[in-house]
Design a protein around this motif. Structure first.
Motif, PDB file in Angstrom:
ATOM      1  N   SER A   1       0.825  -1.213   0.000  1.00  0.00           N
ATOM      2  CA  SER A   1       0.000   0.000   0.000  1.00  0.00           C
ATOM      3  C   SER A   1       0.856   1.260   0.000  1.00  0.00           C
ATOM      4  O   SER A   1       0.554   2.237  -0.697  1.00  0.00           O
ATOM      5  N   ILE A   2       1.949   1.239   0.771  1.00  0.00           N
ATOM      6  CA  ILE A   2       2.847   2.410   0.810  1.00  0.00           C
ATOM      7  C   ILE A   2       3.557   2.587  -0.533  1.00  0.00           C
ATOM      8  O   ILE A   2       3.660   3.705  -1.050  1.00  0.00           O
ATOM      9  N   LEU A   3       4.040   1.494  -1.108  1.00  0.00           N
ATOM     10  CA  LEU A   3       4.730   1.584  -2.400  1.00  0.00           C
ATOM     11  C   LEU A   3       3.778   2.038  -3.503  1.00  0.00           C
ATOM     12  O   LEU A   3       4.167   2.803  -4.399  1.00  0.00           O
ATOM     13  N   LEU A   4       2.507   1.608  -3.443  1.00  0.00           N
ATOM     14  CA  LEU A   4       1.508   2.071  -4.397  1.00  0.00           C
ATOM     15  C   LEU A   4       1.284   3.574  -4.238  1.00  0.00           C
ATOM     16  O   LEU A   4       1.237   4.316  -5.233  1.00  0.00           O
TER      17      LEU A   4
ATOM     18  N   LEU B   1       3.982   8.528   3.033  1.00  0.00           N
ATOM     19  CA  LEU B   1       4.369   8.021   4.357  1.00  0.00           C
ATOM     20  C   LEU B   1       3.681   8.816   5.453  1.00  0.00           C
ATOM     21  O   LEU B   1       3.160   9.901   5.215  1.00  0.00           O
ATOM     22  N   SER B   2       3.686   8.266   6.667  1.00  0.00           N
ATOM     23  CA  SER B   2       2.932   8.906   7.748  1.00  0.00           C
ATOM     24  C   SER B   2       3.713   8.899   9.044  1.00  0.00           C
ATOM     25  O   SER B   2       4.723   8.206   9.178  1.00  0.00           O
ATOM     26  N   ASN B   3       3.224   9.685  10.017  1.00  0.00           N
ATOM     27  CA  ASN B   3       3.795   9.668  11.352  1.00  0.00           C
ATOM     28  C   ASN B   3       3.088   8.561  12.135  1.00  0.00           C
ATOM     29  O   ASN B   3       2.081   8.802  12.790  1.00  0.00           O
TER      30      ASN B   3
ATOM     31  N   ALA C   1      -5.874  -2.600  18.351  1.00  0.00           N
ATOM     32  CA  ALA C   1      -5.358  -1.953  17.143  1.00  0.00           C
ATOM     33  C   ALA C   1      -3.833  -1.924  17.102  1.00  0.00           C
ATOM     34  O   ALA C   1      -3.244  -1.725  16.035  1.00  0.00           O
ATOM     35  N   THR C   2      -3.196  -2.122  18.255  1.00  0.00           N
ATOM     36  CA  THR C   2      -1.742  -1.963  18.340  1.00  0.00           C
ATOM     37  C   THR C   2      -0.961  -2.851  17.378  1.00  0.00           C
ATOM     38  O   THR C   2      -0.071  -2.359  16.670  1.00  0.00           O
ATOM     39  N   PRO C   3      -1.243  -4.158  17.297  1.00  0.00           N
ATOM     40  CA  PRO C   3      -0.459  -4.998  16.377  1.00  0.00           C
ATOM     41  C   PRO C   3      -0.527  -4.535  14.932  1.00  0.00           C
ATOM     42  O   PRO C   3       0.478  -4.562  14.221  1.00  0.00           O
ATOM     43  N   TYR C   4      -1.724  -4.086  14.499  1.00  0.00           N
ATOM     44  CA  TYR C   4      -1.872  -3.633  13.114  1.00  0.00           C
ATOM     45  C   TYR C   4      -1.095  -2.345  12.880  1.00  0.00           C
ATOM     46  O   TYR C   4      -0.454  -2.167  11.835  1.00  0.00           O
ATOM     47  N   ALA C   5      -1.135  -1.446  13.870  1.00  0.00           N
ATOM     48  CA  ALA C   5      -0.359  -0.206  13.766  1.00  0.00           C
ATOM     49  C   ALA C   5       1.130  -0.507  13.724  1.00  0.00           C
ATOM     50  O   ALA C   5       1.895   0.130  12.992  1.00  0.00           O
ATOM     51  N   LEU C   6       1.556  -1.523  14.481  1.00  0.00           N
ATOM     52  CA  LEU C   6       2.978  -1.868  14.523  1.00  0.00           C
ATOM     53  C   LEU C   6       3.455  -2.500  13.223  1.00  0.00           C
ATOM     54  O   LEU C   6       4.581  -2.248  12.781  1.00  0.00           O
ATOM     55  N   LEU C   7       2.608  -3.318  12.611  1.00  0.00           N
ATOM     56  CA  LEU C   7       2.960  -3.896  11.318  1.00  0.00           C
ATOM     57  C   LEU C   7       3.136  -2.791  10.277  1.00  0.00           C
ATOM     58  O   LEU C   7       4.074  -2.797   9.480  1.00  0.00           O
TER      59      LEU C   7
ATOM     60  N   ALA D   1       6.748  -1.339   8.129  1.00  0.00           N
ATOM     61  CA  ALA D   1       6.845  -1.046   6.694  1.00  0.00           C
ATOM     62  C   ALA D   1       7.152   0.425   6.471  1.00  0.00           C
ATOM     63  O   ALA D   1       8.019   0.788   5.665  1.00  0.00           O
ATOM     64  N   ASN D   2       6.454   1.296   7.203  1.00  0.00           N
ATOM     65  CA  ASN D   2       6.610   2.742   7.060  1.00  0.00           C
ATOM     66  C   ASN D   2       8.046   3.175   7.369  1.00  0.00           C
ATOM     67  O   ASN D   2       8.661   3.944   6.618  1.00  0.00           O
ATOM     68  N   THR D   3       8.591   2.662   8.472  1.00  0.00           N
ATOM     69  CA  THR D   3       9.950   3.035   8.890  1.00  0.00           C
ATOM     70  C   THR D   3      10.991   2.556   7.886  1.00  0.00           C
ATOM     71  O   THR D   3      11.925   3.297   7.532  1.00  0.00           O
ATOM     72  N   THR D   4      10.839   1.324   7.431  1.00  0.00           N
ATOM     73  CA  THR D   4      11.806   0.764   6.481  1.00  0.00           C
ATOM     74  C   THR D   4      11.831   1.563   5.184  1.00  0.00           C
ATOM     75  O   THR D   4      12.906   1.902   4.673  1.00  0.00           O
ATOM     76  N   ILE D   5      10.644   1.886   4.658  1.00  0.00           N
ATOM     77  CA  ILE D   5      10.577   2.625   3.386  1.00  0.00           C
ATOM     78  C   ILE D   5      11.044   4.066   3.564  1.00  0.00           C
ATOM     79  O   ILE D   5      11.737   4.619   2.716  1.00  0.00           O
ATOM     80  N   LEU D   6      10.676   4.686   4.703  1.00  0.00           N
ATOM     81  CA  LEU D   6      11.093   6.071   4.947  1.00  0.00           C
ATOM     82  C   LEU D   6      12.607   6.222   4.936  1.00  0.00           C
ATOM     83  O   LEU D   6      13.150   7.111   4.277  1.00  0.00           O
ATOM     84  N   TRP D   7      13.300   5.326   5.663  1.00  0.00           N
ATOM     85  CA  TRP D   7      14.743   5.484   5.823  1.00  0.00           C
ATOM     86  C   TRP D   7      15.554   4.853   4.697  1.00  0.00           C
ATOM     87  O   TRP D   7      16.780   4.821   4.758  1.00  0.00           O
ATOM     88  N   THR D   8      14.891   4.341   3.690  1.00  0.00           N
ATOM     89  CA  THR D   8      15.602   3.832   2.511  1.00  0.00           C
ATOM     90  C   THR D   8      15.181   4.641   1.285  1.00  0.00           C
ATOM     91  O   THR D   8      15.825   5.617   0.918  1.00  0.00           O
TER      92      THR D   8
END
Length: 226
Positions: free
Chosen positions: A77-80, A108-110, A127-133, A137-144
């Motif tokens: 979803s982020i890559l799309l 990307l989001s905060n 909701a926590t596990p879904y937010a963490l998943l 993804a968000n952190t990996t894509i942001l910093w690469t």
């Protein structure tokens, strides 16, 4: 209708704490140093411990193995969104030097300071596990890819997407807390009660401190720049 009113009350909780942070900043109780302190406490202490507690109490080994497969959804979803952002950047003729930032903000989001407390306030700990998943993804894509896009705006010769600094930013304290929680579940490790309850109490600071931080930042920005 009950679900709707529960969601509204969840939003009102966030608004109330945010307004309190704003007000306490306005009367001089909170300042930039306070917001920096809150950020350090959340990122380096309360959130990693919150991750460990939430993963340990939310998942069984079987549920965790099933949920990890769901990582594919936030990544896709982020890559799309990333690809759509580049299309819009071309359509709206975003000038060079701003295109990378535009794409990053669009896709990307905060996830931590805004996303996690909002998800917990609206839907509870489930909701926590879904937010963490999504956060992984968000952190990996942001910093690469994200950082690479911004750097390319300034320096077209930049070729390095991954380096040691990037790796350190991806494997930050919250993500390490998440990984430790996963290891505990997979290895069936249980913390001593006093330690677990200490982690829980400190971890519970995450949401209020995060929202107070946002209130302080809004006050520092001023509504004219908001």
């Amino acid at each position: 209708m009950y679900t709707f009113f529960s969601a509204v009350q969840g939003v009102l909780i966030i608004v109330f704490i945010l307004a309190l942070g704003y007000y306490l900043s306005k009367i001089g109780w909170f300042d930039r140093q306070t917001s920096d302190l809150f950020a350090k406490l959340v990122i380096n202490v309360s959130l990693p411990l919150n991750m460990i507690v939430n993963i340990s109490t939310t998942f069984t080994k079987e549920q965790l193995e099933h949920s990890v497969r769901g990582l594919l959804i936030p990544f896709l979803s982020i890559l799309l969104s990333y690809m759509i952002a580049y299309i819009f950047a071309s359509i709206f003729k975003i000038k060079k030097g701003r295109k990378g930032v535009f794409v990053v903000i669009f896709s990307l989001s905060n996830t931590i300071f805004v996303g996690l407390p909002m998800a917990q306030a609206l839907f509870g700990d489930i909701a926590t596990p879904y937010a963490l998943l999504y956060y992984m993804a968000n952190t990996t894509i942001l910093w690469t890819i994200g950082v690479y896009s911004v750097i390319r705006d300034v320096n077209e010769k930049e070729k390095n997407v991954v380096n040691w600094d990037t790796v350190k930013r991806i494997f930050n304290p919250p993500l390490l807390g998440f990984i430790i929680g996963v290891i505990f579940v997979l290895a069936n490790i249980s913390l001593p009660k006093f330690l677990f309850e200490s982690f829980r109490m400190i971890g519970n600071l995450t949401t209020p401190l995060s929202i107070l931080y946002i209130g302080i930042v809004i006050h520092e920005m001023g509504f004219d720049k908001f």
